[in-house]
Design a protein around this motif. Structure first.
Motif, PDB file in Angstrom:
ATOM      1  N   GLU A 106       0.817  -1.212   0.000  1.00  0.00           N
ATOM      2  CA  GLU A 106       0.000   0.000   0.000  1.00  0.00           C
ATOM      3  C   GLU A 106       0.854   1.267   0.000  1.00  0.00           C
ATOM      4  O   GLU A 106       0.466   2.283  -0.586  1.00  0.00           O
ATOM      5  N   GLN A 331      -3.899  -0.074  -5.812  1.00  0.00           N
ATOM      6  CA  GLN A 331      -4.543  -1.376  -5.721  1.00  0.00           C
ATOM      7  C   GLN A 331      -5.319  -1.546  -4.412  1.00  0.00           C
ATOM      8  O   GLN A 331      -6.174  -2.415  -4.296  1.00  0.00           O
ATOM      9  N   ASP A 333      -7.864  -0.455  -1.142  1.00  0.00           N
ATOM     10  CA  ASP A 333      -9.198   0.143  -1.137  1.00  0.00           C
ATOM     11  C   ASP A 333      -9.098   1.623  -0.769  1.00  0.00           C
ATOM     12  O   ASP A 333      -8.022   2.123  -0.424  1.00  0.00           O
ATOM     13  N   GLU A 334     -10.225   2.308  -0.834  1.00  0.00           N
ATOM     14  CA  GLU A 334     -10.210   3.756  -0.621  1.00  0.00           C
ATOM     15  C   GLU A 334      -9.697   4.117   0.762  1.00  0.00           C
ATOM     16  O   GLU A 334      -8.938   5.079   0.929  1.00  0.00           O
ATOM     17  N   GLN A 336      -7.559   2.475   2.611  1.00  0.00           N
ATOM     18  CA  GLN A 336      -6.114   2.288   2.653  1.00  0.00           C
ATOM     19  C   GLN A 336      -5.389   3.423   1.932  1.00  0.00           C
ATOM     20  O   GLN A 336      -4.363   3.913   2.406  1.00  0.00           O
ATOM     21  N   GLN A 337      -5.920   3.832   0.803  1.00  0.00           N
ATOM     22  CA  GLN A 337      -5.296   4.927   0.057  1.00  0.00           C
ATOM     23  C   GLN A 337      -5.321   6.222   0.864  1.00  0.00           C
ATOM     24  O   GLN A 337      -4.320   6.952   0.902  1.00  0.00           O
TER      25      GLN A 337
END
Length: 440
Positions: A106, A331, A333-334, A336-337
Motif C-alpha cells: 500500500e 490497488q 481500497d479507498e 487504505q489509500q
C-alpha cells in the motif's frame, strides 16, 4: 526520452540514498522491521484493533530504524491505522515478484530511479499530483521525478522525500596527517592520492564484493565526461558507450591501483567498518554510508567532497538525486489509500522530515528543511548552488545491470587483463546489454 546530464538550478536551501540501483545506497545484508536493531515493539504490534492496515515497503535497509520511528509516531496519533514495515536487502527482485502477483504494498519508500519508472509505467501507483501536500516539496525534485516518468509525464506518482549526495567520503584526520587538502580537479585528486600513499595511508577503501558499490565512481564521472545529452541520445540509439566513455573507464582503472589489496572480496558492511576505523583515507560512495561509519566509530571525523572528474573545476558536480520517494499503490481500497496519504502528510511535516535527514545524514526535498550536519558540509554548498548532476543510472533501462558489468571490469583488472582490452570489452558489454534492455 530520458534526459542527459543535468546541472539543476535547484535554488535549494540545503536540506540529503541502493537503492535499488547503486547510486542510492543499499546494505548488502538483509533487514526487516521485525528484526532490525532499534525497531520499536509498537511498530510491530501496535494498534492491533486498527480499522485500516497498511504495509510500508522500503527499498533501503539503512533507513529501517528511522522509518519505524516515524511509523510509531504516526500510529500514536492515528490509532485507527496500523502500518507494518518491510525492509528487504534484495528489494528490487522482491518488488518485481510481488508486482507480477498483483501484490503491491500500500505504501512504498523507494528511490527515484528506473525501478520507480517500472512501477509508474505499470499503472499501479496513485497519482498524487492534486494532493495539498505536494506544495511542501521542492519543485526541482518534482522535476527530477517527472524526468523518469514514462514520456516525462508531469504527474507525481510519488512524493520526493529525501535526497542524497554521492562523491568522495574522506577521513579528515588522515587528510591532516598526510598534509593534503580537498582537491578541486582531477590532477589535484591524483596528487592527493599519491601523497596519501607516500605517507603510508591507503587512499581508497572499496567494497566491490557487493556489486552495487561499483557504481559510485561511474555515477560521478559519467555525467561530467561524456556529452551532456548522452543519456537522451543513447536511448534513441544515436550514440553508444563505445567511443564516449573510454576516459571514464581509464580513470576508473587508475583508482583501483590505490585501493586496499582485497577490494574485490570486501563487502559493504566490512568496508564501512574498516573505513570507520581508519583503514583508508577515502571511500567513493554516498552520504547514506555515514551513519554506518558513525555506528562503528562515533568519534570519526568524516566529510564529503564532489568527485573531481576533470581538470576544469567548474564542470565537476555532486551526484545527487531523489533517494527516497513515498508512493501509494492504487490497488488498495479507498480507506487504505486515504490512510497512506495521511502518513505521507505526516512524514512531510517539518519536525518529522528533519528527524529523517538528521538520522540519515541526508538532504530533504521538503521546503525549508535543512541539513546542517558537519559530516556533509563539504557538499552542502555545491548542492545549494545547484552544482549537481542526477545519477546517470536513473536513466538507464531497467534490466541493464551496469553494476555487474563494472564488477567484472574490476575483476578483469585484478586478474591482469590488459587495460585497453578491458575497456573495449566492458564498453561493448555496456552497449550490448543496454540495447537488450532498451525496449518499450
Amino acid at each position: 526520452m530520458m534526459m542527459g546530464k543535468r546541472f539543476l538550478a535547484l535554488g535549494l536551501t540545503v536540506a540529503m540514498t541502493g537503492s535499488l540501483l547503486a547510486g542510492c545506497g543499499s546494505a548488502g545484508t538483509e533487514s526487516s522491521a521485525g528484526a532490525s536493531a532499534g525497531s520499536s515493539e509498537s511498530g510491530r504490534s501496535g494498534n492491533e484493533n486498527a480499522k485500516v492496515e497498511l504495509e510500508l515497503f522500503s527499498t533501503k535497509t539503512e533507513n529501517a530504524d528511522i522509518l519505524q520511528q516515524m511509523i510509531d509516531g504516526f500510529m500514536e496519533k492515528n490509532p485507527d491505522i496500523k502500518i507494518t514495515l518491510t525492509s528487504e536487502s534484495d528489494a528490487a527482485t522482491v518488488l518485481k515478484t510481488r508486482l507480477t502477483k498483483n501484490d503491491v504494498p500500500e505504501l512504498i519508500a523507494m528511490g527515484g530511479d528506473s525501478n520507480y519508472t517500472e512501477l509508474q509505467s505499470a499503472g499501479v501507483l496513485l497519482d498524487l499530483s492534486g494532493e495539498d501536500f505536494i506544495s511542501e516539496v521542492q519543485s526541482a525534485y518534482l522535476e527530477m521525478l517527472y524526468d523518469v516518468n514514462v514520456d516525462k509525464e508531469q504527474k507525481a506518482y510519488g512524493v520526493p522525500y529525501a535526497t542524497n549526495a554521492s562523491g568522495v567520503l574522506y577521513n579528515e584526520d588522515l587528510f591532516a596527517q598526510a598534509g593534503v587538502e580537498v582537491p578541486q580537479t582531477w590532477s589535484e585528486f591524483q596528487d592527493v592520492v599519491i601523497k596519501l600513499q607516500e605517507a603510508g595511508i591507503t587512499p581508497f577503501e572499496l567494497t566491490f564484493a557487493d556489486s552495487w558499490t561499483c557504481l559510485p565512481p561511474w555515477n560521478s564521472m559519467a555525467p561530467v565526461i561524456p556529452a551532456e545529452n548522452f543519456t537522451d541520445e543513447r536511448k534513441e540509439g544515436k550514440t553508444a558507450f563505445t567511443g564516449t566513455h573510454e576516459e571514464v573507464l581509464e580513470k576508473y582503472l587508475w583508482l583501483l591501483d590505490y585501493a586496499q589489496d582485497d577490494f574485490m572480496g570486501t563487502t559493504y558492511t566490512d568496508g564501512n567498518a574498516a573505513f570507520a576505523n581508519g583503514a583508508a583515507a577515502m571511500m567513493i560512495n554516498g552520504n547514506w554510508a555515514i551513519s554506518e561509519f558513525l555506528n562503528t566509530n562515533p568519534d570519526m571525523n568524516v566529510n564529503m567532497f564532489a568527485f573531481p572528474s576533470v581538470d576544469e573545476a567548474d564542470r565537476n558536480t555532486v551526484t545527487s538525486g531523489v533517494d527516497v520517494l513515498l508512493a501509494v499503490s492504487n490497488q488498495g481500497d479507498e480507506a487504505q489509500q486515504e490512510a497512506a496519504k495521511e502518513f505521507i502528510r505526516y512524514a512531510l511535516t517539518p519536525e518529522v522530515a528533519q528527524s529523517y535527514i538528521d538520522d540519515q545524514f541526508a538532504f530533504s526535498a521538503v521546503n525549508g528543511v535543512e541539513q546542517k550536519n558537519e559530516t556533509v558540509s563539504g557538499v552542502s554548498k555545491d548542492i545549494a548552488n545547484g552544482k549537481v548532476s542526477n545519477f546517470p543510472d536513473h536513466y538507464y533501462p531497467n534490466g541493464f545491470d551496469l553494476s555487474a558489468i563494472l564488477q567484472q571490469f574490476a575483476l578483469n583488472k585484478v586478474d591482469g587483463m590488459d587495460d585497453t582490452e578491458n575497456i573495449t570489452e566492458t564498453l561493448q558489454s555496456c552497449d550490448e546489454q543496454y540495447d537488450a534492455a532498451n525496449v518499450e
